[in-house]
Design an enzyme around this catalytic site. Sequence first.
Site, PDB file in Angstrom:
ATOM      1  N   ASP A  41       0.852  -1.182   0.000  1.00 55.10           N
ATOM      2  CA  ASP A  41       0.000   0.000   0.000  1.00 55.10           C
ATOM      3  C   ASP A  41       0.895   1.242   0.000  1.00 55.10           C
ATOM      4  O   ASP A  41       1.776   1.381   0.845  1.00 55.10           O
ATOM      5  CB  ASP A  41      -0.884  -0.023   1.260  1.00 55.10           C
ATOM      6  CG  ASP A  41      -1.991   1.012   1.216  1.00 55.10           C
ATOM      7  OD1 ASP A  41      -1.865   1.986   0.455  1.00 55.10           O
ATOM      8  OD2 ASP A  41      -2.987   0.847   1.948  1.00 55.10           O
ATOM      9  N   ASN A  49      -3.118  12.940  -4.194  1.00 52.58           N
ATOM     10  CA  ASN A  49      -4.375  13.053  -4.931  1.00 52.58           C
ATOM     11  C   ASN A  49      -5.124  14.323  -4.556  1.00 52.58           C
ATOM     12  O   ASN A  49      -5.646  15.043  -5.410  1.00 52.58           O
ATOM     13  CB  ASN A  49      -5.260  11.835  -4.645  1.00 52.58           C
ATOM     14  CG  ASN A  49      -5.286  10.862  -5.813  1.00 52.58           C
ATOM     15  OD1 ASN A  49      -4.773  11.139  -6.884  1.00 52.58           O
ATOM     16  ND2 ASN A  49      -5.876   9.708  -5.601  1.00 52.58           N
ATOM     17  N   HIS A  54      -6.460  13.833  -9.344  1.00 51.17           N
ATOM     18  CA  HIS A  54      -6.435  12.406  -9.667  1.00 51.17           C
ATOM     19  C   HIS A  54      -5.586  12.085 -10.907  1.00 51.17           C
ATOM     20  O   HIS A  54      -5.077  10.971 -11.032  1.00 51.17           O
ATOM     21  CB  HIS A  54      -7.858  11.889  -9.875  1.00 51.17           C
ATOM     22  CG  HIS A  54      -8.663  11.882  -8.608  1.00 51.17           C
ATOM     23  ND1 HIS A  54      -8.511  10.918  -7.632  1.00 51.17           N
ATOM     24  CD2 HIS A  54      -9.612  12.733  -8.150  1.00 51.17           C
ATOM     25  CE1 HIS A  54      -9.333  11.163  -6.629  1.00 51.17           C
ATOM     26  NE2 HIS A  54     -10.015  12.267  -6.918  1.00 51.17           N
ATOM     27  N   ASP A  58      -3.013   9.065 -10.991  1.00 51.15           N
ATOM     28  CA  ASP A  58      -3.006   8.004 -11.999  1.00 51.15           C
ATOM     29  C   ASP A  58      -1.631   7.863 -12.648  1.00 51.15           C
ATOM     30  O   ASP A  58      -1.164   6.747 -12.900  1.00 51.15           O
ATOM     31  CB  ASP A  58      -4.056   8.306 -13.080  1.00 51.15           C
ATOM     32  CG  ASP A  58      -5.480   8.150 -12.563  1.00 51.15           C
ATOM     33  OD1 ASP A  58      -5.659   7.522 -11.494  1.00 51.15           O
ATOM     34  OD2 ASP A  58      -6.408   8.650 -13.235  1.00 51.15           O
ATOM     35  N   ASP A  85      -4.580   2.349  -4.473  1.00 47.11           N
ATOM     36  CA  ASP A  85      -3.116   2.391  -4.421  1.00 47.11           C
ATOM     37  C   ASP A  85      -2.568   1.126  -3.758  1.00 47.11           C
ATOM     38  O   ASP A  85      -1.505   1.144  -3.154  1.00 47.11           O
ATOM     39  CB  ASP A  85      -2.636   3.631  -3.674  1.00 47.11           C
ATOM     40  CG  ASP A  85      -3.126   3.657  -2.221  1.00 47.11           C
ATOM     41  OD1 ASP A  85      -4.137   3.000  -1.929  1.00 47.11           O
ATOM     42  OD2 ASP A  85      -2.498   4.334  -1.387  1.00 47.11           O
TER      43      ASP A  85
END
Length: 209
Positions: A41, A49, A54, A58, A85
């Site tokens: 993680d 973010n 976003h 990405d 994530d």
Amino acid sequence: YFARHDVRTGLWNRREFDIRLEVLSRDAKENLHNHIVMYMDLDQFKVLNDTVGHAAGDELLSQISGLMSGFVRERSDTVARLGGDEFGVLMANCELERALEVANGLRETIQQYRFDWQGQIFTIGISIGISLITEHSKSSGELLAEADHACFTAKAKGRNQVHVYKADDQDTVEQRHEMRWALAIPEALRNSSFQLYYQSIQTISDGAR
């Protein structure tokens, strides 16, 4: 292709990961081979973010995926995006010592990585949980849950760490206890299961409340 791969990163998707984990779990029981499952993680991903959007998130996921793929054996190992994530790695016919070398190498590489988004530089980390797949392991779902618990413990101990799951590990026991309470308390509130008590506060001298 997209039935087996993650659209965003090109890695294997959760469905394919689960299938391969089940294969390794069965192989460990039938052929007494040892394998590894990792649950990973990214640390502070939500901060990025929320800060720059976003699209940046990405792009970071795509770049990190490339780093991860460079740490595993192309033919025998699996790297997958499990969602958000979160990532998973399967290492076939692998002992714990080797898995720790790979996990720590990946952790250090990501820690040193600098993500450039429109002139802004971001650093991130990664928390990694490891579970061993052996002849004594339970179901594939429980194996992944063990790796997830270990990852949670790595985060709780300060993030950007590697933690190996052990059933009798005190950190794991405490983390499971906390998770059970996190589920039990909202359920008790919904069902009006709390019974409240109080004790009045009085002065010692005259007994006044």
